[in-house]
Design an enzyme around this catalytic site. Structure first.
Site, PDB file in Angstrom:
ATOM      1  N   LYS A 176      30.605  48.156  28.842  1.00  0.00           N
ATOM      2  CA  LYS A 176      30.707  46.771  28.344  1.00  0.00           C
ATOM      3  C   LYS A 176      30.365  45.769  29.390  1.00  0.00           C
ATOM      4  CE  LYS A 176      33.871  43.646  28.339  1.00  0.00           C
ATOM      5  NZ  LYS A 176      33.135  42.512  28.144  1.00  0.00           N
ATOM      6  N   GLU A 179      30.633  39.460  28.624  1.00  0.00           N
ATOM      7  CA  GLU A 179      30.252  38.845  27.380  1.00  0.00           C
ATOM      8  C   GLU A 179      29.220  37.496  27.539  1.00  0.00           C
ATOM      9  OE1 GLU A 179      33.453  36.348  25.432  1.00  0.00           O
ATOM     10  OE2 GLU A 179      34.014  36.177  27.532  1.00  0.00           O
ATOM     11  N   GLY A 229      36.209  43.260  38.179  1.00  0.00           N
ATOM     12  CA  GLY A 229      36.621  41.982  37.691  1.00  0.00           C
ATOM     13  C   GLY A 229      37.536  41.436  38.338  1.00  0.00           C
ATOM     14  N   GLY A 230      38.288  40.342  37.737  1.00  0.00           N
ATOM     15  CA  GLY A 230      39.316  39.551  38.525  1.00  0.00           C
ATOM     16  C   GLY A 230      40.504  40.321  38.506  1.00  0.00           C
ATOM     17  N   THR A 233      42.739  40.426  35.335  1.00  0.00           N
ATOM     18  CA  THR A 233      42.455  41.431  34.112  1.00  0.00           C
ATOM     19  C   THR A 233      42.618  42.791  34.383  1.00  0.00           C
ATOM     20  OG1 THR A 233      40.472  39.796  33.908  1.00  0.00           O
ATOM     21  CG2 THR A 233      40.363  41.946  32.697  1.00  0.00           C
ATOM     22  N   GLY A 234      42.298  42.946  35.798  1.00  0.00           N
ATOM     23  CA  GLY A 234      42.748  44.368  36.702  1.00  0.00           C
ATOM     24  C   GLY A 234      44.138  44.683  36.351  1.00  0.00           C
ATOM     25  N   GLU A 251      38.068  47.439  40.743  1.00  0.00           N
ATOM     26  CA  GLU A 251      37.193  46.834  41.867  1.00  0.00           C
ATOM     27  C   GLU A 251      37.393  45.148  41.532  1.00  0.00           C
ATOM     28  OE1 GLU A 251      35.714  47.829  44.585  1.00  0.00           O
ATOM     29  OE2 GLU A 251      35.520  50.002  43.868  1.00  0.00           O
ATOM     30  N   CYS A 288      31.770  38.761  45.081  1.00  0.00           N
ATOM     31  CA  CYS A 288      33.321  39.155  45.491  1.00  0.00           C
ATOM     32  C   CYS A 288      33.501  39.105  47.041  1.00  0.00           C
ATOM     33  CB  CYS A 288      33.501  40.368  44.911  1.00  0.00           C
ATOM     34  SG  CYS A 288      32.355  41.689  45.162  1.00  0.00           S
ATOM     35  N   GLU A 389      40.844  32.983  45.264  1.00  0.00           N
ATOM     36  CA  GLU A 389      39.457  33.252  45.060  1.00  0.00           C
ATOM     37  C   GLU A 389      38.879  32.093  44.017  1.00  0.00           C
ATOM     38  OE1 GLU A 389      38.027  36.346  42.583  1.00  0.00           O
ATOM     39  OE2 GLU A 389      36.470  36.950  44.211  1.00  0.00           O
TER      40      GLU A 389
HETATM   41  P1  NAP Z   1      36.949  39.073  34.461  1.00  0.00           P
HETATM   42  O1  NAP Z   1      37.014  37.998  33.717  1.00  0.00           O
HETATM   43  O2  NAP Z   1      37.930  39.915  35.182  1.00  0.00           O
HETATM   44  O3  NAP Z   1      36.037  39.953  33.649  1.00  0.00           O
HETATM   45  C1  NAP Z   1      35.291  41.059  34.037  1.00  0.00           C
HETATM   46  C2  NAP Z   1      35.122  42.129  33.010  1.00  0.00           C
HETATM   47  O4  NAP Z   1      36.273  42.497  32.294  1.00  0.00           O
HETATM   48  C3  NAP Z   1      34.192  41.217  31.923  1.00  0.00           C
HETATM   49  O5  NAP Z   1      33.433  42.419  31.078  1.00  0.00           O
HETATM   50  C4  NAP Z   1      35.221  40.917  30.690  1.00  0.00           C
HETATM   51  O6  NAP Z   1      34.838  40.625  29.753  1.00  0.00           O
HETATM   52  C5  NAP Z   1      36.124  41.992  30.944  1.00  0.00           C
HETATM   53  N1  NAP Z   1      37.533  41.622  30.403  1.00  0.00           N
HETATM   54  C6  NAP Z   1      37.944  40.682  30.156  1.00  0.00           C
HETATM   55  N2  NAP Z   1      39.292  40.821  29.651  1.00  0.00           N
HETATM   56  C7  NAP Z   1      39.617  42.109  29.397  1.00  0.00           C
HETATM   57  C8  NAP Z   1      40.594  42.999  29.039  1.00  0.00           C
HETATM   58  N3  NAP Z   1      41.831  42.310  28.652  1.00  0.00           N
HETATM   59  N4  NAP Z   1      40.075  44.322  28.800  1.00  0.00           N
HETATM   60  C9  NAP Z   1      39.342  44.830  29.089  1.00  0.00           C
HETATM   61  N5  NAP Z   1      38.207  44.051  29.749  1.00  0.00           N
HETATM   62  C10 NAP Z   1      38.399  42.769  29.876  1.00  0.00           C
HETATM   63  O7  NAP Z   1      36.040  38.757  35.779  1.00  0.00           O
HETATM   64  P2  NAP Z   1      34.831  38.055  36.018  1.00  0.00           P
HETATM   65  O8  NAP Z   1      35.091  36.615  36.105  1.00  0.00           O
HETATM   66  O9  NAP Z   1      33.703  38.494  35.097  1.00  0.00           O
HETATM   67  O10 NAP Z   1      34.108  38.365  37.394  1.00  0.00           O
HETATM   68  C11 NAP Z   1      34.581  37.773  38.359  1.00  0.00           C
HETATM   69  C12 NAP Z   1      35.548  38.530  39.338  1.00  0.00           C
HETATM   70  O11 NAP Z   1      34.904  39.869  39.592  1.00  0.00           O
HETATM   71  C13 NAP Z   1      35.727  38.228  40.589  1.00  0.00           C
HETATM   72  O12 NAP Z   1      37.200  37.944  40.635  1.00  0.00           O
HETATM   73  C14 NAP Z   1      35.365  38.941  41.727  1.00  0.00           C
HETATM   74  O13 NAP Z   1      35.688  38.961  42.819  1.00  0.00           O
HETATM   75  C15 NAP Z   1      35.236  40.287  40.765  1.00  0.00           C
HETATM   76  N6  NAP Z   1      34.349  41.088  41.600  1.00  0.00           N
HETATM   77  C16 NAP Z   1      34.543  42.412  42.106  1.00  0.00           C
HETATM   78  C17 NAP Z   1      33.731  43.237  42.834  1.00  0.00           C
HETATM   79  C18 NAP Z   1      34.068  44.289  43.791  1.00  0.00           C
HETATM   80  O14 NAP Z   1      33.039  44.994  44.210  1.00  0.00           O
HETATM   81  N7  NAP Z   1      35.202  44.320  44.219  1.00  0.00           N
HETATM   82  C19 NAP Z   1      32.272  42.859  42.446  1.00  0.00           C
HETATM   83  C20 NAP Z   1      31.959  41.904  41.869  1.00  0.00           C
HETATM   84  C21 NAP Z   1      32.800  40.895  41.233  1.00  0.00           C
HETATM   85  P3  NAP Z   1      34.224  39.100  29.323  1.00  0.00           P
HETATM   86  O15 NAP Z   1      33.538  38.350  30.427  1.00  0.00           O
HETATM   87  O16 NAP Z   1      33.358  39.197  28.091  1.00  0.00           O
HETATM   88  O17 NAP Z   1      35.528  38.349  28.972  1.00  0.00           O
END
Ligand code: NAP
Length: 495
Positions: A176, A179, A229-230, A233-234, A251, A288, A389
């Site tokens: 997934k 979006e 992701g964030g 959400t994690g 992550e 990130c 962040e």
């Molecule tokens: P996000 O809002 O947490 O979304 C990440 C993914 O999770 C997206 O595919 C999102 O889908 C999905 N998602 C959202 N709500 C969910 C739920 N309840 N259940 C399952 N999946 C769900 O993060 P983002 O804004 O896309 O990305 C930025 C974050 O990623 C930052 O915090 C960044 O630091 C982190 N990141 C970390 C690393 C690492 O290696 N540690 C690498 C890259 C990014 P939708 O987008 O479709 O809502």
């Protein structure tokens, strides 16, 4: 995409079961770049069911490791064949420069090659149990059905860190992407099919995380969830998965310190300024591991920040498709709102705005989601812009006078993803590096990684590791096989 079905479920490309679609926006000008199918929760459940049936059927996981390795190499070849078109999709979708997207596709390729070599070289571990008749070995088996959820900042790269080891291990999976940025992952999934990945081994559902999340993560048929992701959400995913005791790898975000000692001297000055600048403003800070928190020794701070600001003001912002652009826009209007709110917060918290803090004035950029590189000086560790962040082009500056103060500041974060240290004193460098509680620490460098070394975070930057041997082990279960080649009665009970 644009009328073609975009969901891959059970080996068949389909439209969404409820007819849902989504406009994918080009962040450089706000135009509609593509229209894609948006999966419904029913589609997500169907994808998990297909992956489950395929795993339980057993033929994929029984495929010899050498054949899986060959398949990964074919994927790598196809990635290189289609490097230019994939790079263009990634740039159109995320806004990053084409130069960055090309590097991403090369990195994705090397991840596939790395796991092809690793799985090909894997062997069982023999254990000496002290009984000559017993052959004891620990073998690795695929963990099962994996749900792989990736963010929007490195859509294909982050997905590849999951798909490559999952395929290498013999797992089946549901991918997934975000979006906001599904285009490269859709094209990549077509490549996986072309490379010969069997039907139902890889399934693809793109759509809103909020809508699909529950169907994908609150599901007893899933054995492993790998999420990037964030933090918020994690947390939600970890809570949901706990109900089924599903293994989860997270992550998450980072608030990464970049510590600069005065001993860099004039020899190390330009490279330090350059790496601090690149570390925070590459991809408009949507990284990130971005070095968003400069921690600089008091005696050089004024001059260092002045040089940084002068360089930041020269960064060429523009459409990522334009070779003259050095950095692109933020990914969406919503995300720019979030970044602007953080800038307002920084001002209200009393930090000194040195440069940026606004959208660019160039009318040619008015329709895109651009934002100027922004530096806040005289920040305090307690400020929210220092601790949270912001995920945008915002650098905060704190000053220190002693080594232990620098280390204390560098560790004063709930996160622990990455950090940088710049010093000409190698003994100091080693001391500081070993005391920083972060998953990756760069000494006199910043931002580099390799497929062969683990990536992941301390603290609330997550758990588990991607890349390296551990990144494969996440997708494997260990089984101890005790084989007695000369069976005899146990002899414990005498009657
Ligand atoms: P996000 O809002 O947490 O979304 C990440 C993914 O999770 C997206 O595919 C999102 O889908 C999905 N998602 C959202 N709500 C969910 C739920 N309840 N259940 C399952 N999946 C769900 O993060 P983002 O804004 O896309 O990305 C930025 C974050 O990623 C930052 O915090 C960044 O630091 C982190 N990141 C970390 C690393 C690492 O290696 N540690 C690498 C890259 C990014 P939708 O987008 O479709 O809502």
């Amino acid at each position: 995409m644009n009328g073609e079905p975009d969901l891959l479920i059970g080996g068949t490309w389909r439209h969404a079961s409820d007819g849902g679609t989504r406009d994918i926006i080009n962040p450089a000008d706000g135009s509609v770049a593509a229209v894609v199918d948006e999966a419904s929760p029913d589609d997500a459940r169907a994808a998990v069911a297909a992956a489950r049936a395929c795993f339980d059927d057993g033929s994929w996981r029984a495929t010899p490791a050498g054949e899986r390795a060959a398949l990964l190499h074919r994927v790598a070849d196809l990635l290189q064949r289609d490097k230019e078109s994939l790079s263009r999709l990634e740039t159109r979708d995320t806004g990053k420069t084409l130069a960055e997207s090309r590097i991403d596709i090369d990195d994705v390729t090397s991840v596939f090659r790395y796991y092809a070599h690793l799985i090909g070289a894997e062997s069982d571990r023999l254990v000496d149990v002290g009984a000559p008749a017993v052959v004891s070995r620990v073998v690795r088996e695929p963990i099962g059905v994996c749900v792989l959820i990736a963010p929007w900042n490195y859509p294909l790269l982050q997905m590849s860190w999951k798909v490559a080891p999952a395929l290498a291990a013999g797992c089946t999976m549901v991918c997934k992407p975000s979006e906001v940025t599904p285009l490269s992952t859709i094209a990549f999934t077509h490549l996986l099919q072309e490379a010969g990945v069997p039907a139902s081994v890889v399934n693809l559902v793109q759509g809103s995380g909020a809508a699909l999340g529950q169907a994908l993560t609150d599901n007893p048929d899933v054995d492993f969830i790998s999420f990037t992701g964030g933090l918020a959400t994690g947390r939600t995913i970890a809570r949901t998965a706990a109900e089924h005791v599903t293994k989860v790898a997270l992550e998450l975000g980072g608030k990464n310190p970049h510590i600069v000692f005065a001993d860099i001297g004039s020899d190390g000055w330009d490279s330090a300024v350059d790496h601090v600048l690149t570390g925070v403003f590459l991809h408009s800070g949507q990284v990130c591991s971005a070095g968003t928190r400069l921690i600089v020794e008091q005696s050089i701070a004024d001059e260092f920040v002045a040089d940084l600001a002068a360089r930041a003001e020269k960064i060429r912002i523009g459409d990522g498709m334009d070779p003259a652009s050095e950095t692109g826009p933020l990914v969406s209007a919503d995300h720019r709102d979030k970044v602007e709110n953080y800038v307002a917060l920084g001002v209200s918290e009393g930090a000194t705005l040195v440069t940026g803090g606004a959208r660019p004035s160039d009318p040619a950029l008015a329709d895109g989601y651009f934002y100027l590189p922004t530096i806040f000086d005289h920040c305090e560790r307690t400020m929210r812009i220092v601790q949270e962040e912001t995920f945008g082009p915002i650098l905060t500056v704190e000053r220190f006078t002693t080594e232990s103060e620098a280390i204390g500041l560098g560790n004063d974060t709930q996160y622990g993803l990455a950090a940088g240290v710049r010093t000409s004193d190698s003994a100091r460098g080693e001391r500081v590096v070993r005391q920083l509680r972060h998953g990756t620490v760069w000494l006199n460098d910043f931002g580099y990684y390799t497929a062969a070394a683990e990536w992941g975070g301390f603290g609330r930057s997550g758990n588990g590791r991607e890349l390296g041997p551990t990144g494969l082990a996440e997708y494997q279960e260990l089984k101890h096989i005790w084989h007695n080649t000369a069976p005899a009665p146990a002899g414990w009970f005498k009657g």
